[in-house]
Design a protein around this motif. Structure first.
Motif, PDB file in Angstrom:
ATOM      1  N   THR A   1       0.847  -1.194   0.000  1.00 22.39           N
ATOM      2  CA  THR A   1       0.000   0.000   0.000  1.00 22.39           C
ATOM      3  C   THR A   1       0.882   1.243   0.000  1.00 22.39           C
ATOM      4  O   THR A   1       2.110   1.163   0.092  1.00 22.39           O
ATOM      5  N   ALA A   2       0.242   2.397  -0.092  1.00 27.87           N
ATOM      6  CA  ALA A   2       0.969   3.677  -0.128  1.00 27.87           C
ATOM      7  C   ALA A   2       0.498   4.583   0.993  1.00 27.87           C
ATOM      8  O   ALA A   2      -0.662   4.531   1.408  1.00 27.87           O
ATOM      9  N   VAL A   3       1.404   5.410   1.452  1.00 28.85           N
ATOM     10  CA  VAL A   3       1.112   6.391   2.494  1.00 28.85           C
ATOM     11  C   VAL A   3       1.151   7.786   1.856  1.00 28.85           C
ATOM     12  O   VAL A   3       2.130   8.136   1.190  1.00 28.85           O
ATOM     13  N   THR A   4       0.093   8.556   2.068  1.00 29.06           N
ATOM     14  CA  THR A   4       0.025   9.924   1.542  1.00 29.06           C
ATOM     15  C   THR A   4       0.239  10.908   2.688  1.00 29.06           C
ATOM     16  O   THR A   4      -0.377  10.770   3.752  1.00 29.06           O
TER      17      THR A   4
ATOM     18  N   VAL B   1      21.180  18.175   2.312  1.00 30.34           N
ATOM     19  CA  VAL B   1      19.777  18.599   2.215  1.00 30.34           C
ATOM     20  C   VAL B   1      19.704  20.004   2.803  1.00 30.34           C
ATOM     21  O   VAL B   1      19.947  20.181   4.011  1.00 30.34           O
ATOM     22  N   THR B   2      19.404  20.987   1.970  1.00 34.52           N
ATOM     23  CA  THR B   2      19.370  22.377   2.437  1.00 34.52           C
ATOM     24  C   THR B   2      17.963  22.769   2.877  1.00 34.52           C
ATOM     25  O   THR B   2      16.985  22.031   2.682  1.00 34.52           O
ATOM     26  N   ALA B   3      17.879  23.980   3.431  1.00 31.36           N
ATOM     27  CA  ALA B   3      16.589  24.468   3.939  1.00 31.36           C
ATOM     28  C   ALA B   3      15.574  24.710   2.832  1.00 31.36           C
ATOM     29  O   ALA B   3      14.381  24.835   3.102  1.00 31.36           O
ATOM     30  N   SER B   4      16.042  24.810   1.589  1.00 30.98           N
ATOM     31  CA  SER B   4      15.104  25.022   0.478  1.00 30.98           C
ATOM     32  C   SER B   4      14.528  23.707  -0.052  1.00 30.98           C
ATOM     33  O   SER B   4      13.711  23.721  -0.974  1.00 30.98           O
ATOM     34  N   ALA B   5      14.939  22.586   0.501  1.00 33.20           N
ATOM     35  CA  ALA B   5      14.474  21.281   0.022  1.00 33.20           C
ATOM     36  C   ALA B   5      13.078  20.979   0.557  1.00 33.20           C
ATOM     37  O   ALA B   5      12.514  21.711   1.368  1.00 33.20           O
ATOM     38  N   GLY B   6      12.538  19.858   0.072  1.00 28.50           N
ATOM     39  CA  GLY B   6      11.265  19.363   0.579  1.00 28.50           C
ATOM     40  C   GLY B   6      10.077  19.859  -0.200  1.00 28.50           C
ATOM     41  O   GLY B   6      10.177  20.699  -1.094  1.00 28.50           O
ATOM     42  N   SER B   7       8.936  19.304   0.137  1.00 24.08           N
ATOM     43  CA  SER B   7       7.688  19.654  -0.524  1.00 24.08           C
ATOM     44  C   SER B   7       6.555  19.607   0.484  1.00 24.08           C
ATOM     45  O   SER B   7       6.728  19.145   1.618  1.00 24.08           O
ATOM     46  N   ALA B   8       5.376  20.082   0.051  1.00 27.59           N
ATOM     47  CA  ALA B   8       4.217  20.116   0.951  1.00 27.59           C
ATOM     48  C   ALA B   8       3.415  18.830   0.905  1.00 27.59           C
ATOM     49  O   ALA B   8       2.512  18.640   1.731  1.00 27.59           O
ATOM     50  N   SER B   9       3.714  17.956  -0.033  1.00 26.73           N
ATOM     51  CA  SER B   9       2.976  16.690  -0.105  1.00 26.73           C
ATOM     52  C   SER B   9       3.870  15.614  -0.698  1.00 26.73           C
ATOM     53  O   SER B   9       4.820  15.903  -1.436  1.00 26.73           O
ATOM     54  N   ALA B  10       3.561  14.367  -0.360  1.00 28.84           N
ATOM     55  CA  ALA B  10       4.334  13.239  -0.888  1.00 28.84           C
ATOM     56  C   ALA B  10       3.509  11.961  -0.753  1.00 28.84           C
ATOM     57  O   ALA B  10       2.648  11.849   0.130  1.00 28.84           O
ATOM     58  N   THR B  11       3.771  11.018  -1.645  1.00 23.95           N
ATOM     59  CA  THR B  11       3.165   9.693  -1.570  1.00 23.95           C
ATOM     60  C   THR B  11       4.295   8.668  -1.543  1.00 23.95           C
ATOM     61  O   THR B  11       5.155   8.656  -2.427  1.00 23.95           O
ATOM     62  N   ILE B  12       4.279   7.808  -0.512  1.00 21.26           N
ATOM     63  CA  ILE B  12       5.369   6.857  -0.305  1.00 21.26           C
ATOM     64  C   ILE B  12       4.796   5.448  -0.391  1.00 21.26           C
ATOM     65  O   ILE B  12       3.930   5.056   0.412  1.00 21.26           O
ATOM     66  N   ALA B  13       5.250   4.682  -1.372  1.00 20.92           N
ATOM     67  CA  ALA B  13       4.793   3.303  -1.547  1.00 20.92           C
ATOM     68  C   ALA B  13       5.646   2.365  -0.702  1.00 20.92           C
ATOM     69  O   ALA B  13       6.873   2.507  -0.614  1.00 20.92           O
ATOM     70  N   THR B  14       5.013   1.392  -0.092  1.00 21.19           N
ATOM     71  CA  THR B  14       5.754   0.447   0.753  1.00 21.19           C
ATOM     72  C   THR B  14       6.388  -0.674  -0.070  1.00 21.19           C
ATOM     73  O   THR B  14       7.300  -1.361   0.422  1.00 21.19           O
ATOM     74  N   GLY B  15       5.906  -0.842  -1.277  1.00 16.36           N
ATOM     75  CA  GLY B  15       6.455  -1.938  -2.101  1.00 16.36           C
ATOM     76  C   GLY B  15       6.144  -3.277  -1.452  1.00 16.36           C
ATOM     77  O   GLY B  15       5.003  -3.568  -1.070  1.00 16.36           O
TER      78      GLY B  15
ATOM     79  N   VAL C   1       2.720  27.065  14.245  1.00 13.93           N
ATOM     80  CA  VAL C   1       2.395  25.643  14.347  1.00 13.93           C
ATOM     81  C   VAL C   1       2.082  25.099  12.958  1.00 13.93           C
ATOM     82  O   VAL C   1       1.336  25.713  12.198  1.00 13.93           O
ATOM     83  N   GLY C   2       2.671  23.937  12.633  1.00 16.01           N
ATOM     84  CA  GLY C   2       2.406  23.286  11.358  1.00 16.01           C
ATOM     85  C   GLY C   2       1.743  21.937  11.578  1.00 16.01           C
ATOM     86  O   GLY C   2       1.754  21.381  12.689  1.00 16.01           O
ATOM     87  N   THR C   3       1.142  21.403  10.520  1.00 16.54           N
ATOM     88  CA  THR C   3       0.462  20.106  10.617  1.00 16.54           C
ATOM     89  C   THR C   3       1.069  19.131   9.613  1.00 16.54           C
ATOM     90  O   THR C   3       1.557  19.521   8.547  1.00 16.54           O
ATOM     91  N   VAL C   4       1.013  17.858   9.988  1.00 21.26           N
ATOM     92  CA  VAL C   4       1.438  16.761   9.109  1.00 21.26           C
ATOM     93  C   VAL C   4       0.299  15.748   9.111  1.00 21.26           C
ATOM     94  O   VAL C   4       0.012  15.127  10.141  1.00 21.26           O
ATOM     95  N   VAL C   5      -0.364  15.602   7.960  1.00 25.28           N
ATOM     96  CA  VAL C   5      -1.515  14.710   7.853  1.00 25.28           C
ATOM     97  C   VAL C   5      -1.088  13.459   7.091  1.00 25.28           C
ATOM     98  O   VAL C   5      -0.646  13.546   5.937  1.00 25.28           O
ATOM     99  N   ILE C   6      -1.232  12.287   7.746  1.00 28.39           N
ATOM    100  CA  ILE C   6      -0.786  11.012   7.178  1.00 28.39           C
ATOM    101  C   ILE C   6      -2.022  10.153   6.920  1.00 28.39           C
ATOM    102  O   ILE C   6      -2.855   9.956   7.825  1.00 28.39           O
ATOM    103  N   THR C   7      -2.134   9.619   5.698  1.00 27.83           N
ATOM    104  CA  THR C   7      -3.303   8.843   5.323  1.00 27.83           C
ATOM    105  C   THR C   7      -2.886   7.527   4.670  1.00 27.83           C
ATOM    106  O   THR C   7      -1.968   7.500   3.841  1.00 27.83           O
ATOM    107  N   ASN C   8      -3.580   6.425   5.087  1.00 30.60           N
ATOM    108  CA  ASN C   8      -3.382   5.121   4.445  1.00 30.60           C
ATOM    109  C   ASN C   8      -4.679   4.330   4.531  1.00 30.60           C
ATOM    110  O   ASN C   8      -5.195   4.106   5.626  1.00 30.60           O
ATOM    111  N   GLN C   9      -5.218   3.934   3.377  1.00 27.41           N
ATOM    112  CA  GLN C   9      -6.406   3.088   3.299  1.00 27.41           C
ATOM    113  C   GLN C   9      -7.557   3.602   4.166  1.00 27.41           C
ATOM    114  O   GLN C   9      -8.192   2.848   4.890  1.00 27.41           O
ATOM    115  N   GLY C  10      -7.798   4.901   4.096  1.00 30.80           N
ATOM    116  CA  GLY C  10      -8.917   5.479   4.820  1.00 30.80           C
ATOM    117  C   GLY C  10      -8.615   5.857   6.248  1.00 30.80           C
ATOM    118  O   GLY C  10      -9.449   6.456   6.929  1.00 30.80           O
TER     119      GLY C  10
END
Length: 387
Positions: free
Chosen positions: A78-81, A100-114, A130-139
């Protein structure tokens, strides 16, 4: 009615079963483990008040100590969003081989577990919001909170009036920020003034809603001459060093205050006002004179035009009278000529009549004389005399 309710209940049940089937019965619940540099953080990050504190990467390198590591355990294949606000997502922290510099990274990513069951990623932040990190997998969705801690002082800036009245006291607000523009609290500041008076030579940036990362200094200006105030860092404050890729630190701020002599300015302004009033009065006199001259000329032109019009009217009237008299004289002459012509014609007619009568009388006399002679000679064939 009961049949209708049964049908409706059956439809709802079918829809519910369809929803349940959408998630595999074998789906394992997602679990998430977090750590900073291999250790569990003090806060669990599951609420905004328990946000995980992360130092901002003020050395322009996102190391393990700057990022929150997430390991999400899920079903294999499955994948994690992941989506982040006020934070950036990376898949690995900096190493000497892979910076890895401070300008790296993104606001979203999808990581497959393979073929595995875990998805690993990191989150860092450059802001103290304050920032948020929302992690989703299979609902299944889990939200974590992070918050940056400001770095060393990179910029000292000052805000306040550039021009002030002599002898007045004015407030100047000094702000300290890190390389990312985050305000910093608890920073000791100093101030020195040339040609003026300070209420205090030292102050510390506050942490309240109205003074977060700022400190106020009050400067009283002298009676004359400009003032120069220089603000800098106090003892014991760690300043940001110059880092490649970042703005050069500015650790002092100066304010040159132009001293205004309000009394002198008022005198100049009053003199200018008096001069302006005099000028406006002169302009009014000239305008009134020009208006009077224009009105007089207009009246004169109107009188001249009226006199010319009246004279033209008199001439026209005289010409009309003459034309009428000429017309009457012409008519009288025409009438006389007509009378004379009629008299001539009447005389001619009378003469013609007289001539005709005389000729007729002569003809009658000749005829009667001849008739008499005829009748004498021809008594039996007498001719009747003409009367």
């Amino acid at each position: 009615m009961n049949s209708f309710k049964k049908i409706a209940l059956a439809v709802v049940a079918a829809m519910t079963l369809g929803t349940i089937v959408a998630t595999p019965a074998s789906a394992a619940p997602m679990t998430v483990a977090i750590a900073v540099n291999g250790s569990a953080p003090t806060n669990n990050g599951l609420s905004s008040t328990a946000a995980v504190a992360l130092p901002v990467p003020s050395d322009n390198s996102v190391d393990a100590t700057d990022a929150l590591r997430f390991i999400a355990t899920v079903d294999t294949g499955t994948a994690v969003t992941v989506t982040a606000t006020n934070a950036s997502i990376i898949l690995a922290t900096a190493t000497s081989a892979a910076p890895v510099t401070a300008s790296a990274g993104s606001a979203s990513a999808t990581i497959a577990t393979g073929t595995g069951t875990t998805a690993t990623f990191f989150v860092f932040t450059k802001t103290i919001a304050v920032g948020t990190v929302v992690i989703t997998n299979q609902g299944t969705t889990t939200t974590y909170y992070v918050q940056g801690t400001a770095g060393n002082v990179n910029t000292v800036s000052v805000a306040g009036a550039d021009v002030a009245a002599a002898g007045t006291q004015n407030t100047y607000t000094v702000t300290t920020t890190d390389v990312f523009g985050n305000k910093i609290t608890g920073v000791a500041l100093t101030a020195t003034v040339a040609n003026g008076t300070l209420d205090t030579a030292t102050a510390t940036t506050g942490s309240g809603l109205t003074n977060y990362g700022t400190a106020d200094f009050k400067v009283t200006l002298p009676t004359s001459g400009n003032s120069t105030v220089i603000f800098g860092l106090g003892s014991g404050v760690t300043a940001q060093t110059a880092i490649a890729g970042f703005a050069v630190p500015v650790l002092t701020a100066a304010k040159v205050i132009t001293n205004r002599d309000l009394a002198a300015e008022l005198a100049v302004a009053q003199a200018a006002l008096v001069s302006e009033k005099a000028g406006r009065a002169a302009d009014k006199v000239a305008a009134d004179a020009a208006l009077a001259a224009a009105l007089a000329k207009a009246a004169s032109d109107a009188a001249t035009a009226k006199a010319a019009a009246d004279a033209a009217a008199v001439t026209a009237a005289a010409e009309l009278v003459k034309a009428k008299a000429d017309a009457v004289s012409a008519k009288v002459a025409a009438d006389k000529a007509l009378v004379d012509a009629v008299a001539v014609k009447d005389a001619e007619i009378a003469k013609l009549k007289a001539d005709n009568a005389a000729a007729l009388a002569a003809i009658k006399k000749s005829f009667n004389d001849l008739a008499k002679k005829w009748n004498v000679k021809n008594p039996k064939a007498k001719v009747k005399l003409v009367k």
